[in-house]
Design a protein around this motif. Structure first.
Motif, PDB file in Angstrom:
ATOM      1  N   HIS A 280     -10.068 -13.053  21.233  1.00 55.10           N
ATOM      2  CA  HIS A 280     -10.770 -13.439  22.456  1.00 55.10           C
ATOM      3  C   HIS A 280     -11.335 -12.231  23.197  1.00 55.10           C
ATOM      4  O   HIS A 280     -12.550 -12.070  23.310  1.00 55.10           O
ATOM      5  CB  HIS A 280      -9.824 -14.211  23.387  1.00 55.10           C
ATOM      6  CG  HIS A 280      -9.374 -15.516  22.831  1.00 55.10           C
ATOM      7  ND1 HIS A 280     -10.226 -16.564  22.600  1.00 55.10           N
ATOM      8  CD2 HIS A 280      -8.133 -15.949  22.438  1.00 55.10           C
ATOM      9  CE1 HIS A 280      -9.552 -17.588  22.097  1.00 55.10           C
ATOM     10  NE2 HIS A 280      -8.279 -17.229  21.979  1.00 55.10           N
ATOM     11  N   ASP A 321     -14.453 -13.353  21.300  1.00 53.11           N
ATOM     12  CA  ASP A 321     -14.347 -14.792  21.001  1.00 53.11           C
ATOM     13  C   ASP A 321     -14.852 -15.089  19.595  1.00 53.11           C
ATOM     14  O   ASP A 321     -15.665 -15.995  19.368  1.00 53.11           O
ATOM     15  CB  ASP A 321     -15.111 -15.628  22.036  1.00 53.11           C
ATOM     16  CG  ASP A 321     -14.414 -15.635  23.386  1.00 53.11           C
ATOM     17  OD1 ASP A 321     -13.162 -15.700  23.404  1.00 53.11           O
ATOM     18  OD2 ASP A 321     -15.101 -15.569  24.416  1.00 53.11           O
ATOM     19  N   GLU A 323     -13.860 -15.957  15.539  1.00 52.88           N
ATOM     20  CA  GLU A 323     -12.814 -16.565  14.710  1.00 52.88           C
ATOM     21  C   GLU A 323     -12.920 -16.070  13.264  1.00 52.88           C
ATOM     22  O   GLU A 323     -14.021 -15.942  12.715  1.00 52.88           O
ATOM     23  CB  GLU A 323     -12.938 -18.091  14.730  1.00 52.88           C
ATOM     24  CG  GLU A 323     -11.875 -18.803  13.904  1.00 52.88           C
ATOM     25  CD  GLU A 323     -12.056 -20.303  13.860  1.00 52.88           C
ATOM     26  OE1 GLU A 323     -11.480 -20.940  12.953  1.00 52.88           O
ATOM     27  OE2 GLU A 323     -12.780 -20.847  14.722  1.00 52.88           O
ATOM     28  N   TRP A 377      -3.555 -24.486  18.224  1.00 48.11           N
ATOM     29  CA  TRP A 377      -3.740 -23.043  18.348  1.00 48.11           C
ATOM     30  C   TRP A 377      -2.625 -22.458  19.210  1.00 48.11           C
ATOM     31  O   TRP A 377      -2.246 -23.040  20.222  1.00 48.11           O
ATOM     32  CB  TRP A 377      -5.091 -22.725  18.983  1.00 48.11           C
ATOM     33  CG  TRP A 377      -6.262 -22.954  18.079  1.00 48.11           C
ATOM     34  CD1 TRP A 377      -7.011 -24.092  17.978  1.00 48.11           C
ATOM     35  CD2 TRP A 377      -6.814 -22.040  17.134  1.00 48.11           C
ATOM     36  NE1 TRP A 377      -7.989 -23.937  17.035  1.00 48.11           N
ATOM     37  CE2 TRP A 377      -7.905 -22.689  16.501  1.00 48.11           C
ATOM     38  CE3 TRP A 377      -6.504 -20.733  16.761  1.00 48.11           C
ATOM     39  CZ2 TRP A 377      -8.674 -22.075  15.523  1.00 48.11           C
ATOM     40  CZ3 TRP A 377      -7.277 -20.115  15.783  1.00 48.11           C
ATOM     41  CH2 TRP A 377      -8.345 -20.779  15.174  1.00 48.11           C
ATOM     42  N   HIS A 378      -2.117 -21.311  18.803  1.00 49.27           N
ATOM     43  CA  HIS A 378      -1.098 -20.581  19.566  1.00 49.27           C
ATOM     44  C   HIS A 378      -1.746 -19.316  20.117  1.00 49.27           C
ATOM     45  O   HIS A 378      -2.241 -18.477  19.365  1.00 49.27           O
ATOM     46  CB  HIS A 378       0.088 -20.225  18.665  1.00 49.27           C
ATOM     47  CG  HIS A 378       1.015 -19.208  19.250  1.00 49.27           C
ATOM     48  ND1 HIS A 378       1.837 -19.484  20.310  1.00 49.27           N
ATOM     49  CD2 HIS A 378       1.236 -17.903  18.925  1.00 49.27           C
ATOM     50  CE1 HIS A 378       2.534 -18.399  20.614  1.00 49.27           C
ATOM     51  NE2 HIS A 378       2.189 -17.423  19.785  1.00 49.27           N
ATOM     52  N   THR A 379      -1.747 -19.188  21.445  1.00 47.92           N
ATOM     53  CA  THR A 379      -2.374 -18.027  22.100  1.00 47.92           C
ATOM     54  C   THR A 379      -1.313 -16.991  22.451  1.00 47.92           C
ATOM     55  O   THR A 379      -0.224 -17.338  22.908  1.00 47.92           O
ATOM     56  CB  THR A 379      -3.125 -18.458  23.373  1.00 47.92           C
ATOM     57  OG1 THR A 379      -4.115 -19.434  23.013  1.00 47.92           O
ATOM     58  CG2 THR A 379      -3.815 -17.275  24.030  1.00 47.92           C
ATOM     59  N   ASP A 380      -1.646 -15.733  22.225  1.00 51.21           N
ATOM     60  CA  ASP A 380      -0.683 -14.656  22.484  1.00 51.21           C
ATOM     61  C   ASP A 380      -1.443 -13.399  22.903  1.00 51.21           C
ATOM     62  O   ASP A 380      -2.676 -13.347  22.854  1.00 51.21           O
ATOM     63  CB  ASP A 380       0.152 -14.385  21.239  1.00 51.21           C
ATOM     64  CG  ASP A 380       1.521 -13.799  21.576  1.00 51.21           C
ATOM     65  OD1 ASP A 380       1.669 -13.226  22.676  1.00 51.21           O
ATOM     66  OD2 ASP A 380       2.439 -13.906  20.749  1.00 51.21           O
ATOM     67  N   GLU A 390      -6.075 -10.255  23.740  1.00 51.38           N
ATOM     68  CA  GLU A 390      -5.720 -11.674  23.721  1.00 51.38           C
ATOM     69  C   GLU A 390      -6.310 -12.322  22.473  1.00 51.38           C
ATOM     70  O   GLU A 390      -7.473 -12.093  22.127  1.00 51.38           O
ATOM     71  CB  GLU A 390      -6.252 -12.381  24.971  1.00 51.38           C
ATOM     72  CG  GLU A 390      -5.832 -13.849  25.038  1.00 51.38           C
ATOM     73  CD  GLU A 390      -6.409 -14.574  26.239  1.00 51.38           C
ATOM     74  OE1 GLU A 390      -6.197 -15.796  26.344  1.00 51.38           O
ATOM     75  OE2 GLU A 390      -7.089 -13.925  27.061  1.00 51.38           O
ATOM     76  N   SER A 392      -5.792 -15.956  19.567  1.00 51.43           N
ATOM     77  CA  SER A 392      -5.168 -17.236  19.217  1.00 51.43           C
ATOM     78  C   SER A 392      -5.087 -17.337  17.709  1.00 51.43           C
ATOM     79  O   SER A 392      -5.897 -16.729  16.994  1.00 51.43           O
ATOM     80  CB  SER A 392      -5.988 -18.410  19.766  1.00 51.43           C
ATOM     81  OG  SER A 392      -6.066 -18.370  21.169  1.00 51.43           O
TER      82      SER A 392
END
Length: 628
Positions: A280, A321, A323, A377-380, A390, A392
């Motif tokens: 991100h 952003d 992927e 989705w897991h955001t970390d 940041e 995901s």
């Protein structure tokens, strides 16, 4: 996953002196909060608990560091504190011999040690091989490095053989456990696996890291147990050296050689499949710069670069952003590195004539199956040198990603049989293959990691849509698109064919042919199998084969050898469709152990073969038919 609280407190004892405290800290038994473990993934509190776990771990870790500095320090005989900064395993090359060493970086000295072999019941100890005071530590200039003896790389095919042996041994261990086999047999297999993993770890590194002592060469000293003398900065006496080396065992943060055979049985064997990662943004940079990130995952004990974001220019808060889809092969860690893109031509690496970018930070996260194996989705956030990145991620297991699903829309090219596409186009090789290959050879053949580095997923999907719609703007879009996205589109096309390019029907024969030990028999079999392919499949395969050979010709620049390319394309070109593959699939580890490694070997055989002519193959087919 669970929250682990470690609570420490002062015991407040007075030692007979009222009002005084001993200052010694006590640790309560760990309190385990199994909240995350017993919370459904789709529960609204689940992501909040994940954040709480991460924050708690970081907070408690910082507290433990502050209240217990002795954990990473040793006191010298002069009463000074020598702090351990970092430790880890490195491969030392001495007189063309490779040896695994444990290296300890203290605040004033770099020490290289080896763990002594001890008999049962005795405490393990390190034996110091050499040390260099940091005051005397120098790095050679590029000119001096060029004059130094070059490190000879281990042959790629031998490394691949080691990987295949390791994978086969892993599979045998799993089968023994499943059949409740004898513990002796399992231990014997584990020992063999450790030996092969150790050899792989020892021989995989190829990039030399050279250090010198400004006062002369590092030299060992006879039998007085002082492995090294440095005559000007400071000299450790035998007692000081013994104390320092003895402290290494207690201070070390890396305990085991990074091989899977050292892991406990209940530890995760790693993830097999595809990791989807969205990078991100990042913040925490002190000034504006041209910034990008690379993504790496671990594979067979070392990290491999898998993806790269675009360069975000002149900013301190880049927002990518983007992927990526990253293939995992037993991976357990994701590493993100932040770089500042350098355009200064004066900063050129003389080894490869490339401009060296500045690394701004490096962070790593464990790929916990419980966290990533969800549909959501897991955001970390990964923190590195004050920088916060940041991202995901979500994971698709290999058994799901192996599916070849025919397209319902037969007017496109993705998911449509290659014979249908070539007949419709009136071509010998599908247009998408020809255009992607042409673009890669025009401006991507010298790109580092071409075909290994993932392109941005949204760019690949955009190209897929354009090719499916046969849009007239294809050529313009290709010329503007990132080259890794074009390479990724070509891989996706072959991966989504309803049946593999080398066909479901011939797959068992390819597996049998590559296993033949007699060279002449293997040659006859493998050539006969090519002649048995439908013409569109054979012509396209030979076209791609010659392209990959041209890519490998640029290996000194793009770092993609024939072995690397076979690893990328082998499963893509041979993996059977879902119906056919059911007979071949058992567990994720077995898939990689047997099928995938064999698929790599099949493509590698053809890549290493002298040029193969379609006309010659067909002429031999005619002779064969006449003889019969």
């Amino acid at each position: 996953m669970e929250i682990l609280l470690i609570i420490r407190f002062c015991c407040n004892c007075t030692y007979g002196n009222p009002g005084a405290r001993c200052g010694r800290w006590r640790t309560l038994p760990p309190l385990r909060l199994d909240l995350l473990k017993h919370t459904p993934v789709d529960h609204p509190d689940y992501p909040l608990l994940q954040d709480a776990l991460r924050i708690s771990q970081n907070f408690l870790s910082s507290i433990n560091e502050d209240i217990d500095p002795r954990r990473t320090a040793v006191t010298t005989p002069k009463g000074e504190t020598r702090q351990l900064v970092k430790d880890g395993f490195l491969v030392e090359v001495s007189e063309s011999s490779r040896k695994l060493r444990h290296v300890f970086l203290f605040t004033d000295v770099l020490l290289c040690a080896k763990l002594k072999k001890t008999s049962a019941g005795k405490h393990q100890q390190y034996d110091c091989k050499w040390y260099i005071p940091l005051a005397d530590l120098v790095f050679p200039s590029p000119e001096e490095s060029e004059a130094s003896p070059q490190v000879q790389p281990f042959p790629d095919h031998e490394l691949e053989d080691m990987k295949m042996k390791i994978s086969t041994l892993k599979s045998e261990i799993q089968k023994e456990k499943a059949n409740k086999g004898q513990s002796r047999a399992i231990e014997r297999l584990k020992k063999k696996m450790f030996e092969n993993e150790f050899l792989l770890l020892l021989n995989s590194p190829t990039i030399p890291f050279r250090i010198h002592n400004r006062n002369g060469k590092v030299r060992r000293v006879g039998w007085d147990r002082t492995p090294l003398l440095n005559l000007q900065a400071f000299v450790l006496s035998s007692v000081e050296l013994q104390v320092l080396t003895g402290s290494c065992f207690k201070l070390r943060t890396v305990h085991n050689i990074p091989v899977t055979s050292n892991k406990d049985d209940d530890e995760s064997p790693g993830l097999y499949g595809f990791l989807h990662v969205i990078v991100h943004s990042a913040k925490g940079f002190k000034q504006s710069a041209n910034l990008y990130c690379t993504l790496e995952v671990d594979s067979f004990g070392y990290f491999v670069s898998k993806a790269k974001t675009r360069v975000f220019r002149d900013t301190a808060e880049p927002k990518w952003d983007e992927e990526f889809e990253i293939e995992l092969e037993g991976s357990q860690s994701l590493r993100i590195l932040c770089y500042e893109k350098c355009y200064d031509k004066s900063k050129v690496n003389k080894d490869n004539n490339e401009i060296v970018d500045k690394i701004m930070g490096k962070g790593q996260i464990q790929l916990d199956p419980q966290t990533v194996e969800t549909k959501n989705w897991h955001t970390d956030v990964i923190e590195m040198n004050g920088i916060k990145v940041e991202f995901s991620m979500k994971f698709t297991s290999r058994d799901m990603s192996l599916k070849r699903t025919p397209s319902k829309k037969q007017t496109g090219v993705f998911g449509v049989k290659i014979s249908v596409v070539t007949k419709r186009e009136r071509s010998k090789v599908p247009y998408i293959v020809r255009q992607c290959v042409e673009e890669v050879e025009k401006r991507g053949i010298e790109e580092v990691g071409i075909y290994r580095i993932s392109g941005v997923a949204t760019d690949i999907q955009a190209l897929k849509a354009v090719f499916d719609a046969n849009n007239k703007d294809i050529l313009l879009m290709l010329s503007d698109m990132d080259i890794n996205a074009i390479a990724g589109t070509l891989k996706l096309y072959f991966r989504e064919l309803p049946e593999p390019l080398l066909t479901d029907r011939l797959y068992p024969a390819f597996m049998e042919g590559i296993a033949l030990s007699d060279p002449a028999a293997k040659e006859n079999c493998m050539m006969h199998l090519l002649r048995s392919l439908p013409d569109p499949n054979l012509i396209t395969f030979l076209f791609l084969l010659e392209h990959l050979k041209r890519v490998a010709d640029k290996e000194p620049v793009n770092k993609m050898s024939l072995h690397n390319l076979a690893t990328v394309f082998g499963p893509t070109l041979l993996r059977p469709s879902e119906v056919e593959s059911k007979a071949h699939l058992t567990s994720a580890a077995d898939i990689w152990s047997h099928d995938v490694m064999a698929q790599v070997q099949v493509l590698l055989y053809y890549l290493q073969h002298p040029p193969i002519s379609f006309a010659e193959l067909k002429r031999n087919t005619l002779y064969f038919s006449t003889d019969v």
